[in-house]
Structure formats: C-alpha cells, structure tokens
Design a protein around this motif. Structure first.
Motif, mmCIF file in Angstrom:
data_model
loop_
_atom_site.group_PDB
_atom_site.id
_atom_site.type_symbol
_atom_site.label_atom_id
_atom_site.label_comp_id
_atom_site.label_asym_id
_atom_site.label_seq_id
_atom_site.Cartn_x
_atom_site.Cartn_y
_atom_site.Cartn_z
ATOM 1 N N GLY A 372 17.223 98.498 18.802
ATOM 2 C CA GLY A 372 16.696 97.647 17.750
ATOM 3 C C GLY A 372 16.874 96.163 18.002
ATOM 4 O O GLY A 372 16.523 95.349 17.150
ATOM 5 N N GLN A 373 17.411 95.804 19.163
ATOM 6 C CA GLN A 373 17.634 94.405 19.486
ATOM 7 C C GLN A 373 16.638 93.930 20.541
ATOM 8 O O GLN A 373 16.099 94.732 21.307
ATOM 9 C CB GLN A 373 19.061 94.185 20.014
ATOM 10 C CG GLN A 373 20.149 94.461 18.997
ATOM 11 C CD GLN A 373 21.539 94.202 19.568
ATOM 12 O OE1 GLN A 373 21.787 94.384 20.756
ATOM 13 N NE2 GLN A 373 22.449 93.759 18.715
ATOM 14 N N VAL A 374 16.415 92.624 20.573
ATOM 15 C CA VAL A 374 15.557 92.024 21.587
ATOM 16 C C VAL A 374 16.192 90.710 22.040
ATOM 17 O O VAL A 374 16.665 89.928 21.223
ATOM 18 C CB VAL A 374 14.126 91.784 21.059
ATOM 19 C CG1 VAL A 374 14.120 90.830 19.876
ATOM 20 C CG2 VAL A 374 13.218 91.277 22.168
ATOM 21 N N ALA A 375 16.225 90.521 23.346
ATOM 22 C CA ALA A 375 16.769 89.279 23.896
ATOM 23 C C ALA A 375 15.722 88.176 23.801
ATOM 24 O O ALA A 375 14.572 88.370 24.180
ATOM 25 C CB ALA A 375 17.184 89.485 25.348
ATOM 26 N N VAL A 376 16.120 87.016 23.270
ATOM 27 C CA VAL A 376 15.213 85.869 23.159
ATOM 28 C C VAL A 376 15.924 84.648 23.736
ATOM 29 O O VAL A 376 17.149 84.596 23.822
ATOM 30 C CB VAL A 376 14.805 85.604 21.691
ATOM 31 C CG1 VAL A 376 14.075 86.801 21.112
ATOM 32 C CG2 VAL A 376 16.022 85.253 20.834
ATOM 33 N N LEU A 377 15.142 83.683 24.132
ATOM 34 C CA LEU A 377 15.707 82.476 24.731
ATOM 35 C C LEU A 377 16.437 81.658 23.688
ATOM 36 O O LEU A 377 15.906 81.366 22.611
ATOM 37 C CB LEU A 377 14.600 81.653 25.377
ATOM 38 C CG LEU A 377 15.048 80.386 26.099
ATOM 39 C CD1 LEU A 377 15.891 80.754 27.317
ATOM 40 C CD2 LEU A 377 13.857 79.539 26.515
ATOM 41 N N GLY A 378 17.675 81.285 24.013
ATOM 42 C CA GLY A 378 18.443 80.389 23.154
ATOM 43 C C GLY A 378 18.347 78.967 23.671
ATOM 44 O O GLY A 378 17.257 78.464 23.925
ATOM 45 N N THR A 379 19.470 78.313 23.875
ATOM 46 C CA THR A 379 19.470 76.944 24.388
ATOM 47 C C THR A 379 19.519 76.948 25.918
ATOM 48 O O THR A 379 20.047 77.872 26.544
ATOM 49 C CB THR A 379 20.670 76.165 23.852
ATOM 50 O OG1 THR A 379 21.884 76.834 24.234
ATOM 51 C CG2 THR A 379 20.611 76.078 22.330
ATOM 52 N N VAL A 380 18.952 75.906 26.504
ATOM 53 C CA VAL A 380 18.985 75.733 27.962
ATOM 54 C C VAL A 380 19.519 74.339 28.250
ATOM 55 O O VAL A 380 18.892 73.333 27.893
ATOM 56 C CB VAL A 380 17.581 75.913 28.580
ATOM 57 C CG1 VAL A 380 17.654 75.678 30.091
ATOM 58 C CG2 VAL A 380 17.023 77.280 28.274
ATOM 59 N N ASN A 381 20.704 74.277 28.865
ATOM 60 C CA ASN A 381 21.314 73.004 29.216
ATOM 61 C C ASN A 381 21.319 72.846 30.727
ATOM 62 O O ASN A 381 21.788 73.726 31.457
ATOM 63 C CB ASN A 381 22.757 72.923 28.684
ATOM 64 C CG ASN A 381 22.804 72.925 27.162
ATOM 65 O OD1 ASN A 381 22.029 72.233 26.514
ATOM 66 N ND2 ASN A 381 23.713 73.710 26.581
ATOM 67 N N VAL A 382 20.784 71.729 31.203
ATOM 68 C CA VAL A 382 20.688 71.460 32.641
ATOM 69 C C VAL A 382 21.356 70.145 32.949
ATOM 70 O O VAL A 382 21.139 69.135 32.260
ATOM 71 C CB VAL A 382 19.209 71.433 33.094
ATOM 72 C CG1 VAL A 382 19.132 71.181 34.595
ATOM 73 C CG2 VAL A 382 18.503 72.727 32.738
ATOM 74 N N SER A 383 22.184 70.143 33.982
ATOM 75 C CA SER A 383 22.869 68.912 34.400
ATOM 76 C C SER A 383 22.915 68.869 35.913
ATOM 77 O O SER A 383 22.510 69.808 36.602
ATOM 78 C CB SER A 383 24.285 68.859 33.808
ATOM 79 O OG SER A 383 25.046 69.976 34.243
ATOM 80 N N GLU A 384 23.416 67.754 36.439
ATOM 81 C CA GLU A 384 23.545 67.614 37.895
ATOM 82 C C GLU A 384 25.006 67.482 38.295
ATOM 83 O O GLU A 384 25.837 67.058 37.512
ATOM 84 C CB GLU A 384 22.776 66.379 38.365
ATOM 85 C CG GLU A 384 21.280 66.535 38.287
ATOM 86 C CD GLU A 384 20.551 65.350 38.877
ATOM 87 O OE1 GLU A 384 19.754 65.536 39.810
ATOM 88 O OE2 GLU A 384 20.785 64.237 38.367
#
Length: 384
Positions: A372-384
C-alpha cells in the motif's frame, strides 16, 4: 506491422504498370507516350492508391497497429476495437489541491471562487485557473484553507506549491491567496498506449469471480487511476483493500478515490451494489507516500559549465522516473541504492560523486516499500 499479405505486395504504380503492359500483344506500340501507355497509366495510379488504402485499412483493423506512439494522437479505430470488449478510453481528470486565503478575520470565501496562476509573459505560458469546491470563513488570524479543482481537466493543472497567487474572483476582505502544496492527480485523456495496455490486460488475463485481476481491471476503468494494489483479507475475512495511484504514480486524489469506491462498492455493506460481488466489503484508499530524500556531493565537468541547480533538477528527474517505474512492484519492493547511484552516473555533466545519502542514511542500504506504499521523490540536496 508484420509482413504484408501477398495480395498487397508489389503494388506500386510502376510495378502495376509493368504488369499491365506485359499483357499487351507484342505487335502493339506500348512505348511511353503511345495510346496504350497513356490509357493504362491512370489505371495503374488508381490501383496503386487502392492498394495503399487497403494497407491502411488493414493497419487500422488491429489494436496493436491502430494505436499511436504519440501522446498527442488518439486513434478512433482503437476506441472502436476496445469498445468491443467493454473498454472505454478514460477521460481527462482535473487536478486538485488546497489554497490558503489570508485577509480580514471572518471573511467568507464562497464555494465557486476562482483563483489562478499568473501568466508568464516571458515564456508565453498561459494562466491555469482553479475553482474552490468548498466555502471557507477566515479564522481569527485571518487565514483559511479551501479545496480547489482545475477548471480545465488535464496535466496542465498539476503545478508546484506557491504558484497559485491570483484572485480571479473579487472577494472583499481577501488580501492574498497561495497554494501551500502542489496540486496533483490531473491527467490528460488516456493515451493510445495506455488504452492498448489495458486492452491486452483484459483479454490476456481474464478477471473473473472477483479475483485480484478483476478488481484491478475495475479500478483501472476510472479516469486518473495510474496504479492499483489489491490486498485480499485486508481487515480479515470478507474484506478487500484497494490502494490507488494517480497517473503520476503519486497517491490518488480524494476525487479519484471516491470515484473508484462508488464504481466498485458504493455502499460498503457486502450487498454487491457496485461491481464487486455480494459478500466482500471493499475499501478504496490512496497509497501511502514514502518520501525518498537524497543528498550528494558532485564533481562537475569543466567542458560544459553547469550550475548546481541544473544538476539538482537532472537528478530529481532521473530519480523520479526510476521511482515511477517501481511503483507498486511487489516482485521487487525495494528502492535500491545502486539504482539511484546509476542515475547520478548517467548524467553527463557529473564526473563523479561522493557522500550519497538516502533518507539520511549514508550506508549503501536499500529501502523497503511496504504494501500500500509508494516511493516518491522528497528533497534533493546537491553540493560540491
């Protein structure tokens, strides 16, 4: 299409013309420009056109070849073919969400108030209009929320949070409006490929006597449904649970849930008033969303300058596409660390990456998605 039948092969204008001229006696002039040649040329042309029409008729007579690969094309012949098996193309669905009104305390915002996104004069993107489906009175702090539905059905109505800020209807006492969450569950008219997939599912996997396949087929008849998970014995004997996704592989909106519930088991008393057989009580629910948040350090290529925001968007698009592929996949109910890592390496402007964490976990562990669950995109943090 497979190889053409013999009667439609070698039916070009030149081939037909040569066959016709070969039947003319040798002692008669049949060179180009002669009476015989000029008399037969129009006939050869019309016969070749008739062969083309016959090929097109044959193509449109089968579901697999009548279906278009373009999302913008809807085949009338495919509609007729699927209708023979009781399958109708799903109509477009209006997006829905909530908006937050601010203004003078006690102000009434009536049902049917219109709000919209602004027109983008730079890109030429037109405004998207919504209408409130509930009335709201602003509380003592001067705020109140109301549900909204897009005026024009379709995916166009799915917009990010914070972009609905125009009052199309004038309401005295209201100073501003915004949508704190993205609107969702808007869907375009069903594409040919989606309709063809449902057609194949019905004729190749027959649902009968209320088995799992039949529940899935019933739910998929409702516009806006993009995925179904059937849970037999959901709350014990005599109960069935249906978890529903929208076409973006997110939790379905309340409107879609209600439509599926009314279609299959409107009374939920085991009397069989809907499509479900008498006996089981069917409960329709939206899938539970499991956010997948990502943090990563990247090394960018120097040949093609890029910003971290561009990279973040590319990563978000790639991971979102991956999560949509595995939605409701009970054969492999895992969000795999290696698959997300592969998304990063498939982006040309990323040379390498490090410190990849998924939901705060730096270990290379997969995340299990439950029933009954589905994975969805949460936050995306990108750094160098």
């Amino acid at each position: 299409m497979a190889d053409l039948p013999l009667y439609l092969q070698d039916q070009t204008e030149d081939e037909i013309m040569q066959r016709m001229l070969s039947r003319v006696p040798a002692d008669i002039d049949k060179s180009e420009g002669s009476f015989i040649w000029d008399a037969q040329a129009p006939v050869a042309f019309m016969l070749s056109e008739a062969a083309i029409w016959a090929q097109e008729l044959l193509r449109r007579g089968f579901a697999s070849t009548a279906a278009s690969d373009s999302d913008d094309t809807r085949s009338v012949e495919l509609d007729l073919r699927t209708a023979e098996h009781g399958i109708a193309r799903r109509e477009a669905v209006a997006a829905s969400g909530i908006v937050l009104f601010t203004g003078k305390p006690g102000t009434l915002v009536p049902e049917g108030t219109f709000v919209a996104t602004p027109t983008d004069e730079v890109s030429g993107e037109s405004s998207v209009e919504y209408v409130t489906t509930t009335a709201v009175v602003l509380d003592g702090s001067g705020v109140g929320t109301a549900t909204i539905r897009a005026v024009v059905p379709g995916k166009n109505g799915n917009v990010p949070a914070g972009v609905i800020n125009v009052m199309s209807s004038s309401v005295s006492g209201i100073s501003s409006v915004s949508n704190p969450e993205p609107t969702k569950s808007g869907a375009d008219t069903e594409s040919d490929q989606s309709l063809l997939e449902r057609f194949y599912a019905k004729i190749r996997s027959q649902g009968t006597s209320g088995n799992k396949v039949q529940y899935m087929q019933w739910a998929n008849e409702i516009a806006g449904v993009g995925g179904v998970e059937v849970v037999p014995l959901w709350k014990g004997p005599g109960t069935v649970g249906l978890y529903i996704l929208d076409t973006d592989k997110r939790a379905a909106s309340p409107e879609i849930i209600d439509a599926v519930q009314n279609h299959i088991d409107p009374t939920q008393d085991g009397q069989g008033e809907g499509l479900a057989p008498a006996g089981p009580v069917v409960t329709v629910l939206p899938a539970e969303e499991v956010p997948i948040s990502i943090s990563v350090k990247v090394q960018r290529t120097q040949e093609k300058p890029s910003t971290l925001e561009e990279i973040r968007e590319l990563i978000a698009d790639g991971v979102k596409a991956y999560l949509q592929q595995i939605a409701f996949n009970r054969k492999d109910p895992l969000v795999r660390y290696t698959r997300i890592a592969a998304v990063l390496l498939d982006i040309p402007i990323i040379v390498d990456y490090s410190d990849l964490t998924i939901n705060g976990n730096s270990e290379q562990q997969n995340i299990e998605i439950g029933s009954g669950q589905v994975a969805v995109l949460g936050t995306v943090n990108v750094s160098e």
